[in-house]
Design an enzyme around this catalytic site. Structure first.
Site, PDB file in Angstrom:
ATOM      1  N   GLU A 178     -13.307 -15.540  35.739  1.00  0.00           N
ATOM      2  CA  GLU A 178     -13.903 -16.071  34.507  1.00  0.00           C
ATOM      3  C   GLU A 178     -15.393 -15.754  34.337  1.00  0.00           C
ATOM      4  O   GLU A 178     -16.238 -16.664  34.305  1.00  0.00           O
ATOM      5  CB  GLU A 178     -13.730 -17.595  34.452  1.00  0.00           C
ATOM      6  N   GLU A 373      -4.555 -19.088  36.018  1.00  0.00           N
ATOM      7  CA  GLU A 373      -4.860 -20.525  35.958  1.00  0.00           C
ATOM      8  C   GLU A 373      -4.361 -21.090  34.645  1.00  0.00           C
ATOM      9  O   GLU A 373      -4.539 -20.473  33.584  1.00  0.00           O
ATOM     10  CB  GLU A 373      -6.372 -20.804  36.005  1.00  0.00           C
TER      11      GLU A 373
HETATM   12  O1  IFM Z   1     -11.878 -25.782  38.046  1.00  0.00           O
HETATM   13  C1  IFM Z   1     -11.974 -24.729  37.160  1.00  0.00           C
HETATM   14  C2  IFM Z   1     -11.827 -23.403  37.876  1.00  0.00           C
HETATM   15  O2  IFM Z   1     -12.745 -23.265  38.911  1.00  0.00           O
HETATM   16  C3  IFM Z   1     -12.019 -22.273  36.917  1.00  0.00           C
HETATM   17  N1  IFM Z   1     -11.199 -22.417  35.755  1.00  0.00           N
HETATM   18  C4  IFM Z   1     -11.148 -23.697  35.094  1.00  0.00           C
HETATM   19  C5  IFM Z   1     -10.904 -24.803  36.107  1.00  0.00           C
HETATM   20  C6  IFM Z   1     -10.860 -26.159  35.390  1.00  0.00           C
HETATM   21  O3  IFM Z   1     -12.067 -26.381  34.737  1.00  0.00           O
END
Ligand code: IFM
Length: 467
Positions: A178, A373
């Site tokens: 990200e 994710e």
């Molecule tokens: O916890 C984070 C993760 O580290 C990166 N993506 C979003 C998640 C939730 O905010």
């Protein structure tokens, strides 16, 4: 209320929409779960420095211990196995390998990750390795961090050392996690480490991170040619909060700075023209050297897609901290738009998730997509030793349905990693929100599988039983 029979039928129907070689996993990140920040030669990272200022974190807590995974990893791998997952995505803490960011390699750090990888493989779980999840060694930050082009070389050297050690045992390499969140929250909005508040610096940071991605792909291909390589982008479908022309334009701009600014160069289109113009007008453009865009566009094997919610956008007048002339509508404001919102204030809109995956497939045509994710924070409580989290089950079910629909529309989605395996340290929110499908009782470090964890296990089993 739904009967168990129809619940089971529904689960089997959903499981039947995925191929039997699908990767079912969960994801974590080093600083969020490991703890042991001063052990075995680990160096300081920007998150250690940032989280030790209580004013930076909602509950004032640093991530020094968090889930103590550094010591409890055998138990945690046991839990992944118990839930039937065949994939686990975790990140490597750069400062465990190079405590000073460059120079001397710390053997103990490499050995720890090597043990983790080997134990996962013995348990039949594919190790998916994120090489950078926001925890830059502080020593490099002291020299300007990612805004300093030398950090790109330091990263490539770190990646090379890790790749030589873990080699082809890794199931997939993810160069970065990200870049949008890391650069904007950490370098422009000041709510993540290293706490920067300068848009031009954030964009220079983003450019160097993208450049380092391209460079790492080449390094990894040379050392581990059989291991697929990709980058994980945070993507969010954007939508105007109203029909006004200003909100429509702001939503388009948000699509530019959240999604296209990262997708376009990775997929060989360079930076998007509308955003170059917008950033150019404000004097925020990064310095780009000849050849950079070609390097960023080095072909990859997959795109890692992280997405949680749809971003509703409202236009605002420019001003300090509002250089993007847009705000994102969350929490009660999102509720007022008619959406359920999670504990982090994010609206739940699973249809938008399907549209996003289909759009990425159609517009960018990645060879494969892994949902690296997706998940939600809800207020969880332990009652008689159990955690009932029906809202998380519903979130996972609707979002996995969206994934299945996107696949039926042609998207080549090959795996899904729920965020997160365990409740853990949620960056600037500290321990105030819980994303896990396993509950972490921080004072005792006891893990309790939530109902959502059992639901996920049931889904995986139902998918496998079709073999
Ligand atoms: O916890 C984070 C993760 O580290 C990166 N993506 C979003 C998640 C939730 O905010």
């Amino acid at each position: 209320m739904q009967s168990d029979v129809s619940g089971k039928e529904q689960l089997e129907a959903l499981a039947g929409r995925f191929p039997t070689d699908f990767v079912w996993g969960s994801a974590t990140a080093a600083y969020q779960i490991e703890g042991a920040v001063n052990e075995d030669g680990r160096g300081e990272s920007i998150w250690d420095r940032y989280s030790h200022n209580p004013a930076n974190i909602r509950d004032g807590q640093p991530g020094d211990v968090t889930c103590d995974h550094y010591h409890r990893w055998p138990e945690d791998i046991g839990l992944i196995r118990e839930l039937g997952m065949n994939g686990y995505r975790f990140s490597i803490a750069w400062a465990r390998i190079f405590p000073e960011g460059t120079g001397q390699v710390n053997e103990a750090g490499l050995a720890w990750y090597e043990r983790l990888v080997d134990t996962l493989l013995e348990a039949g779980i594919q190790p998916w390795v994120t090489l950078y999840h926001w925890d830059l060694p502080q020593a490099l930050q002291d020299r300007g961090g990612w805004a300093n082009r030398e950090t790109v070389d330091a990263y490539a050297a770190y990646v090379e050392v890790v790749a030589r050690r873990l080699g082809n045992r890794v199931a997939g390499w993810i160069t970065h996690n990200e870049p949008y969140i890391h650069t904007f929250a950490g370098h422009y909005q000041g709510r993540h480490a290293p706490g920067g508040t300068d848009l031009a610096n954030a964009l220079q940071t983003a450019h160097h991170i993208l450049l380092s991605h391209g460079r790492a792909v080449k390094v990894l291909r040379e050392i581990t040619p059989s291991v697929p390589v990709g980058i994980t982008l945070y993507l969010s479908p954007t939508r105007p909060a109203s029909d006004s022309l200003e909100d429509v334009a702001a939503a388009r701009r948000a699509d530019g700075y959240i999604n296209r600014w990262f997708l376009d160069p990775v997929f060989g289109r360079g930076y998007p023209a509308d955003m170059l113009e917008f950033y150019g007008k404000g004097g925020f453009l990064p310095k780009i050297e000849p050849g950079d865009l070609d390097e960023i566009a080095t072909p990859t094997d997959f795109l890692g897609l992280n997405s949680y919610f749809q971003t509703f956008v409202r236009a605002v007048a420019p001003g300090p901290g509002r250089e993007l002339e847009a705000v994102h509508v969350t929490g009660d404001d999102a509720r007022a738009l008619g959406f359920e919102v999670t504990e982090t204030g994010w609206p739940v809109v699973s249809d938008a998730f399907r549209e996003l995956i289909v759009r990425v497939h159609q517009d960018y045509n990645p060879p494969a997509i892994y949902i690296t994710e997706n998940g939600a924070a809800f207020r969880d409580e332990v009652v008689d030793g159990q955690v009932h989290d029906p809202r998380r089950i519903s979130y996972l079910e609707t979002h996995l349905t969206a994934v299945a629909q996107a696949m039926e529309a042609g998207a080549r989605v090959r795996g899904y990693f729920v965020w997160s395996l365990l409740d853990n340290y949620e960056w600037g929110l500290g321990f105030t929100v819980r994303f896990g499908i396993i509950y972490t009782d921080y004072p005792t470090q006891q893990r309790i599988i939530k109902d959502s964890g059992r639901w996920y296990k049931g889904l995986i089993e139902a998918n496998r039983s079709r073999v």
